[in-house]
Design a protein around this motif. Sequence first.
Motif, PDB file in Angstrom:
ATOM      1  N   VAL A  82     -13.772   3.721  -7.434  1.00 58.49           N
ATOM      2  CA  VAL A  82     -13.958   4.548  -6.235  1.00 58.49           C
ATOM      3  C   VAL A  82     -13.098   3.923  -5.153  1.00 58.49           C
ATOM      4  O   VAL A  82     -13.145   2.715  -4.937  1.00 58.49           O
ATOM      5  N   ARG A  83     -12.339   4.743  -4.425  1.00 63.57           N
ATOM      6  CA  ARG A  83     -11.358   4.175  -3.503  1.00 63.57           C
ATOM      7  C   ARG A  83     -11.537   4.726  -2.097  1.00 63.57           C
ATOM      8  O   ARG A  83     -11.979   5.854  -1.894  1.00 63.57           O
ATOM      9  N   ALA A  84     -11.154   3.902  -1.142  1.00 68.72           N
ATOM     10  CA  ALA A  84     -11.384   4.219   0.264  1.00 68.72           C
ATOM     11  C   ALA A  84     -10.531   5.389   0.722  1.00 68.72           C
ATOM     12  O   ALA A  84      -9.368   5.526   0.335  1.00 68.72           O
ATOM     13  N   THR A  85     -11.108   6.192   1.587  1.00 65.99           N
ATOM     14  CA  THR A  85     -10.380   7.317   2.188  1.00 65.99           C
ATOM     15  C   THR A  85     -10.096   7.064   3.665  1.00 65.99           C
ATOM     16  O   THR A  85      -9.757   7.985   4.402  1.00 65.99           O
ATOM     17  N   ILE A  86     -10.273   5.822   4.102  1.00 65.60           N
ATOM     18  CA  ILE A  86      -9.848   5.424   5.441  1.00 65.60           C
ATOM     19  C   ILE A  86      -8.844   4.290   5.291  1.00 65.60           C
ATOM     20  O   ILE A  86      -8.681   3.725   4.204  1.00 65.60           O
ATOM     21  N   THR A  87      -8.189   3.936   6.386  1.00 65.14           N
ATOM     22  CA  THR A  87      -7.158   2.906   6.342  1.00 65.14           C
ATOM     23  C   THR A  87      -7.674   1.541   6.772  1.00 65.14           C
ATOM     24  O   THR A  87      -7.223   0.511   6.280  1.00 65.14           O
ATOM     25  N   ARG A  88      -8.643   1.529   7.676  1.00 64.76           N
ATOM     26  CA  ARG A  88      -9.147   0.257   8.184  1.00 64.76           C
ATOM     27  C   ARG A  88     -10.597   0.422   8.611  1.00 64.76           C
ATOM     28  O   ARG A  88     -10.935   1.382   9.299  1.00 64.76           O
ATOM     29  N   GLY A  89     -11.448  -0.509   8.192  1.00 61.24           N
ATOM     30  CA  GLY A  89     -12.855  -0.451   8.560  1.00 61.24           C
ATOM     31  C   GLY A  89     -13.721  -1.067   7.489  1.00 61.24           C
ATOM     32  O   GLY A  89     -13.290  -1.965   6.767  1.00 61.24           O
ATOM     33  N   ARG A  90     -14.957  -0.553   7.374  1.00 65.26           N
ATOM     34  CA  ARG A  90     -15.853  -1.079   6.348  1.00 65.26           C
ATOM     35  C   ARG A  90     -16.757   0.043   5.836  1.00 65.26           C
ATOM     36  O   ARG A  90     -16.967   1.059   6.517  1.00 65.26           O
ATOM     37  N   VAL A  91     -17.253  -0.171   4.638  1.00 67.19           N
ATOM     38  CA  VAL A  91     -18.168   0.793   4.033  1.00 67.19           C
ATOM     39  C   VAL A  91     -19.564   0.568   4.597  1.00 67.19           C
ATOM     40  O   VAL A  91     -20.052  -0.569   4.650  1.00 67.19           O
ATOM     41  N   THR A  92     -20.213   1.643   5.042  1.00 63.83           N
ATOM     42  CA  THR A  92     -21.603   1.531   5.505  1.00 63.83           C
ATOM     43  C   THR A  92     -22.586   2.046   4.462  1.00 63.83           C
ATOM     44  O   THR A  92     -23.643   1.456   4.257  1.00 63.83           O
ATOM     45  N   THR A  93     -22.219   3.137   3.774  1.00 67.41           N
ATOM     46  CA  THR A  93     -23.138   3.705   2.779  1.00 67.41           C
ATOM     47  C   THR A  93     -22.363   4.308   1.619  1.00 67.41           C
ATOM     48  O   THR A  93     -21.414   5.081   1.827  1.00 67.41           O
ATOM     49  N   LEU A  94     -22.771   3.930   0.412  1.00 66.47           N
ATOM     50  CA  LEU A  94     -22.314   4.644  -0.786  1.00 66.47           C
ATOM     51  C   LEU A  94     -23.417   5.639  -1.144  1.00 66.47           C
ATOM     52  O   LEU A  94     -24.529   5.238  -1.511  1.00 66.47           O
ATOM     53  N   ASN A  95     -23.129   6.913  -1.030  1.00 65.66           N
ATOM     54  CA  ASN A  95     -24.136   7.942  -1.302  1.00 65.66           C
ATOM     55  C   ASN A  95     -24.200   8.201  -2.806  1.00 65.66           C
ATOM     56  O   ASN A  95     -23.710   9.212  -3.314  1.00 65.66           O
ATOM     57  N   SER A  96     -24.824   7.263  -3.504  1.00 70.01           N
ATOM     58  CA  SER A  96     -24.757   7.264  -4.968  1.00 70.01           C
ATOM     59  C   SER A  96     -25.827   8.112  -5.644  1.00 70.01           C
ATOM     60  O   SER A  96     -25.723   8.384  -6.841  1.00 70.01           O
ATOM     61  N   ALA A  97     -26.853   8.519  -4.909  1.00 71.29           N
ATOM     62  CA  ALA A  97     -27.974   9.221  -5.554  1.00 71.29           C
ATOM     63  C   ALA A  97     -27.511  10.461  -6.305  1.00 71.29           C
ATOM     64  O   ALA A  97     -27.953  10.720  -7.434  1.00 71.29           O
ATOM     65  N   THR A  98     -26.620  11.220  -5.694  1.00 75.33           N
ATOM     66  CA  THR A  98     -26.185  12.471  -6.320  1.00 75.33           C
ATOM     67  C   THR A  98     -25.431  12.226  -7.611  1.00 75.33           C
ATOM     68  O   THR A  98     -25.684  12.876  -8.639  1.00 75.33           O
TER      69      THR A  98
END
Length: 739
Positions: free
Chosen positions: A58-74
């Motif tokens: 799974v790869r980031a769709t932003i250029t700079r920052g951090r992940v807050t939530t992976l919406n994995s339930a679905t």
Amino acid sequence: MTREMTHDGPDADHRLDGMAQGVLGRGEPRPEGALKVTGRAVYTGDQQAPGMVHGALVRATITRGRVTTLNSATVLEMPGVLAVIDDPRLVRFSGQGATTKPPKADAAGVVYHGQPIALVVAETLEQARHAALRLTVDYAEEPGAVTGPEDPAAEVELPQKKQSETGAPDAALEAADTVIDRIYRTASMSSAPMEPHASLAEWQGGKLVLHSTLQMLASAQGQVAAALGIEPEDIRILAPHVGGGFGSKLGISPETVAAAIAAQQMRRPVSVVCTRPQSMETTSRRSETLQRIQMGADDEGRLTMIGHEALVSNLPGQKFSEPVQQATHFTYEAAHRRVVHRVARVHRLVAASVRAPGEAVGATAFECAMDELADKLGLCPVALRLRNIPKVEPGTGRPFSSHKLAEALTEGARRFGWEHRHASPRARREGEWWIGMGMSSLVRVNTVMEAKARVSLSLDGTALVETDMTDIGTGSYAILSQIAAEMLGLPMGSVETVLGDTDLPASSGSGGSFGAASTGSAVYLACLELRSRLAEAMGCPEPELTLKDGHAIHDNRKVPLSTLMGGAAMQAEGHLIPGEAEDKARQATWGAAFAEVGVNAITGEIRVRRMLGTFAIGRVLNAQTARSQALGGMIWGIGMALTEELVHDARDGHIVNRDLAEYHVPVNADVPALEVHFLEERDDWAPMQAKGIGELGICGAGAAIVNAVHNACGVRVRSLPMTVDKVLAGLVEAEADQG
């Protein structure tokens, strides 16, 4: 028993020249060739394991920052999906590229668009990839991402060790009779190996067994250990066949860490096979370059000043920067010199080594500038280069270990028919096509690395070579077998070579054109130890012992090797240790490239009609694989000059052309019949008198094509690749100047 050699200086013991078997240097076919052409060679992506499941990045769709939530339930409710792995070690590592250790724990975050941030694990590869694409992610995006090296907001560093100045370059340039001051650009490029990156991880009793697409296993073992926080001895890496690397597999890449973490959590083998876009977007790239080249010369064409400035890029915090000026220091003589190296910090895929880092782009631009200087002086480009070859290394006074540039230039010119070249552009036309010739020098630094190998001699007259060395399509299986066969007097069919396993002695690995000479020397040393024991049993000094066709010969005695072995197999290890040799002499390989091109006067299309390269690489270990390497380098030169360019979206830095449909490597229609000629050379400063060939062919070859285009139609293109739009613009400008 181990025989060691520390490489401290020239070796006058030309032992290989006295061997009798006659296989070394010949164009021996690859022992594994039949497996590859019939599809039976097992690569990492082919590996299977009981209970194996599949992972997709799974790869980031932003250029700079951090992940807050992976919406994995679905996605966890989707068919076959087993887990979403969001271990912070994966995030920390994946921003750091293929050849460096992971950063500190507090550095986790997104640093480029497309960076791997998680792994979806499913029963099938298709299920895993589908779920990875469906997974939604929430981010805390940070402002201020810089995606272009020439952006005024980019932080630019000047690494102290890469700056140098000799004499008074500004005054020398002002006093010169003829001056060149030009800006050249080369594009960002991808290694694009045929085999995409892949790893299969399995934990066996607390030990990680990892099948992976890697070039250098011993160092990769340490990198995996650092990424996972375990000991290197608890990791076994296997890579018996690697489908190309070109730098992108020098170290571990994100899928390696992801597979290992997932396998540990799932308690099942996990395979992660990257798609082509993922391989191109998540491993490494060659930095684009902006190069300013200044040269001053007297009326006779002797250089008085050389200036070479470069701007390259990489992620913040990365130590690597494309060593653009690596060969500028010693290729040509000039009393006054200046090298300036700048690194722009950008949020793009990490920049790392791509085939022939440094000279591939640096020598190409410099050789284009040399052609412009020759044109301005009214001097033959070959003659200009010949009169500026230094006798010792400029700036240090070190001797050259060998120097064959003059011979490569003159022999190449003779073979190519350079005397038929017209000095003025647009002097030859065939229908719609302007025809021209160009040339360039080729130069690449030469080095050796520490390497070990084990050789066993059996009573049945066979030998086994074992080392963790890899074969990335370059011919390691063949070359190491040839060295053992030559030294032990055995037919090629009696030697088996086993590679690509960290349980075997640690080799140099494949990279930097050092593999064959370094690990080959370890094989040579192991065989030399075996020869010494056989000579003792024969009752003669080792140099007087002849081994051929499974027999030992001395003083009119000929006995089978088994007779001398005392009823037991023999085994020895060789260990090559780099010493002070590289500090005492400048070691390099040399060559010249010549090209004839056609430029369509209507469409601006360029066609390479023929190309020739002359190469001086010391002792040729296998004529067939060496020729293949030279051909590959020249083809990369064609790609650099005409087709290859990674395009980054200016908005977020992501790679636009992330597959082989849009990233244009040269194909059959782009490549004419190429000629390769090796000069007879022995370099006593090199172990076995052999040097690297894998990268020399690309180190300037593109300039021969660029220079030929100018000779054909009068257009100078200083931003590579020379696409049709750039050539057409030049043709329009040239027509306006004439009319």
